[in-house]
Design an enzyme around this catalytic site. Structure first.
Site, PDB file in Angstrom:
ATOM      1  N   TYR A  97     -45.003   8.764 -26.337  1.00  0.00           N
ATOM      2  CA  TYR A  97     -46.216   9.357 -26.903  1.00  0.00           C
ATOM      3  C   TYR A  97     -46.860   8.427 -27.921  1.00  0.00           C
ATOM      4  CZ  TYR A  97     -45.235  13.906 -24.760  1.00  0.00           C
ATOM      5  OH  TYR A  97     -45.035  14.933 -23.875  1.00  0.00           O
ATOM      6  N   HIS A 190     -34.937  21.431 -20.195  1.00  0.00           N
ATOM      7  CA  HIS A 190     -34.718  22.020 -21.519  1.00  0.00           C
ATOM      8  C   HIS A 190     -34.997  23.519 -21.492  1.00  0.00           C
ATOM      9  CE1 HIS A 190     -35.823  17.799 -23.277  1.00  0.00           C
ATOM     10  NE2 HIS A 190     -34.758  17.779 -22.504  1.00  0.00           N
TER      11      HIS A 190
END
Length: 303
Positions: A97, A190
Site C-alpha cells: 500500500y 482472515h
C-alpha cells in the site's frame, strides 16, 4: 501450557496452511510498471484512488487501536500459529500500500504524507472509525468483538477492493490489480478464520442473538455503501456503483450464513463479468488449494 506442538484445531491449522502455501512478498510484484497509468486517470478518479489507498494503508492501525490483540485470548497453538501468519502477511500488505500510494503521488513523499493525514479526518473514514469505537464500547462479550472483526475484514474493505479491481477492465494498473487480488485473497482467509473462531473456539462466551447480528451487519453495510457513494467520482466510466453496492450486500449475506445466521439483504450473486477475480471465501479456498504461482502472469478469473 504445553511445551510442544499438538494439533487441537484442525480447521485453523488448515487456514494456516493456506496462508503458508500462498505467501508472497512486495518484491514479487513490479509496481513500477504501473506508474505510466497515473496520467490516464482524470483528477476525480486519481483523487478517489488516492483516498482508497489512504484508508487501506491506515486500516490495520485503526482496527488494532480499537480491538487490540484477540489472539491473546487463546492458548491453542493452531490458533496462535495462524495469527503469526496473518501478522506476517499484513506487513506485506502495508508495504505494498505504501508503494502504491507513492506511485499515485508520482514519488512526492511529502505530498503523500499531507494527503493521508488529511484523508484520515474525512467524514467517510471517520464514520467507520467512530462506529467501531461505539460498538466496541458496548460489546457484551468477546463473541461480539469477533463479529466486529468479521465485519471489518469482510465488509469494510469490500467496496475498496471492488473499486480497485475495476481498473483491470480498462487495462490500467495491471500489477496494482494483481496485488489487490492477492490482498483480497488474504483478507478472505482472515475473515474465514474469524468466522471459524466465532463458531468453534469461544467456549461459553454468549453469542449475540440474530436481531443483534442483523443490526450490526445492517449498520456496517450501510456505512460501507455510503463510503463508496461519498467518495466515488461522478460521471466516471471506470466504476459500476450499483454492482459494487450489490456485491457488498451479497458478501454480507454470505458471511451471515457462515456464522449460522439467516441472510438479510437477498442480493444476487455478482454477474460473471464482475471484475473481482476472487469473490467469496469458498472460491478463495479453491484458489488456494491450487496453489497459484503465477505472480507475474495473467490473473485467473475464479468466479
Amino acid at each position: 501450557m504445553e511445551y510442544f506442538y499438538t494439533s487441537q484445531c484442525p480447521d485453523m491449522d488448515h487456514l494456516r496452511s493456506l496462508s503458508v502455501a500462498n505467501r508472497w512478498l512486495e518484491t514479487d510484484l513490479p509496481l513500477g510498471d504501473d506508474a505510466k497509468d497515473v496520467a490516464a486517470l482524470s483528477e476525480p478518479e486519481l483523487e478517489f484512488y488516492r483516498f482508497l489507498f489512504a484508508f487501506l494503508s491506515a486500516a490495520d492501525d485503526l482496527v488494532n487501536v480499537n480491538l487490540g490483540s484477540l489472539s491473546e485470548l487463546f492458548t491453542q497453538k493452531d490458533i496462535l500459529h495462524y495469527y503469526i501468519e496473518q501478522e506476517c502477511i499484513e506487513v506485506v500488505h502495508s508495504r505494498v500500500y505504501s508503494a502504491i500510494q507513492l506511485m499515485l503521488f508520482r514519488g512526492d513523499a511529502a505530498a503523500r504524507e499531507r494527503y493521508v493525514r488529511a484523508a484520515l479526518r474525512d467524514e467517510a473514514i471517520r464514520r467507520k472509525v467512530e462506529w467501531l469505537d461505539s460498538r466496541v464500547a458496548e460489546c457484551a462479550s468477546v463473541a461480539e468483538k469477533y463479529l466486529l472483526m468479521i465485519l471489518i475484514e469482510g465488509i469494510f474493505f469490500a467496496s475498496s477492493f471492488a473499486s480497485i479491481s475495476y481498473l483491470r477492465t480498462h487495462n490500467l494498473f495491471v500489477v496494482t490489480c494483481q496485488s489487490n487480488d492477492f490482498i483480497s485473497r488474504d483478507e478472505a482467509i482472515h475473515t474465514s478464520a474469524s468466522c471459524c473462531i466465532y463458531n468453534n473456539y469461544l467456549g461459553d462466551a454468549p453469542r449475540p442473538d440474530e436481531a443483534r447480528i442483523h443490526q450490526l451487519f445492517a449498520e456496517a453495510v450501510e456505512i460501507e455503501c455510503e463510503f463508496l457513494r461519498a467518495r466515488a467520482p461522478r460521471d466516471s466510466l471506470l466504476l459500476d456503483l450499483p454492482a459494487i453496492i450489490s456485491y457488498v450486500r451479497y458478501s454480507a449475506d454470505r458471511l451471515l450464513q457462515a456464522i449460522g445466521a439467516s441472510p438479510l439483504f437477498g442480493a444476487p450473486a455478482p454477474a460473471a463479468d464482475f471484475p473481482m477475480a476472487l469473490m467469496v471465501a469458498e472460491k478463495h479456498t479453491n484458489f488456494f488449494e491450487r496453489r497459484s504461482t503465477n505472480y507475474t502472469g495473467t490473473v485467473v478469473n475464479d468466479l
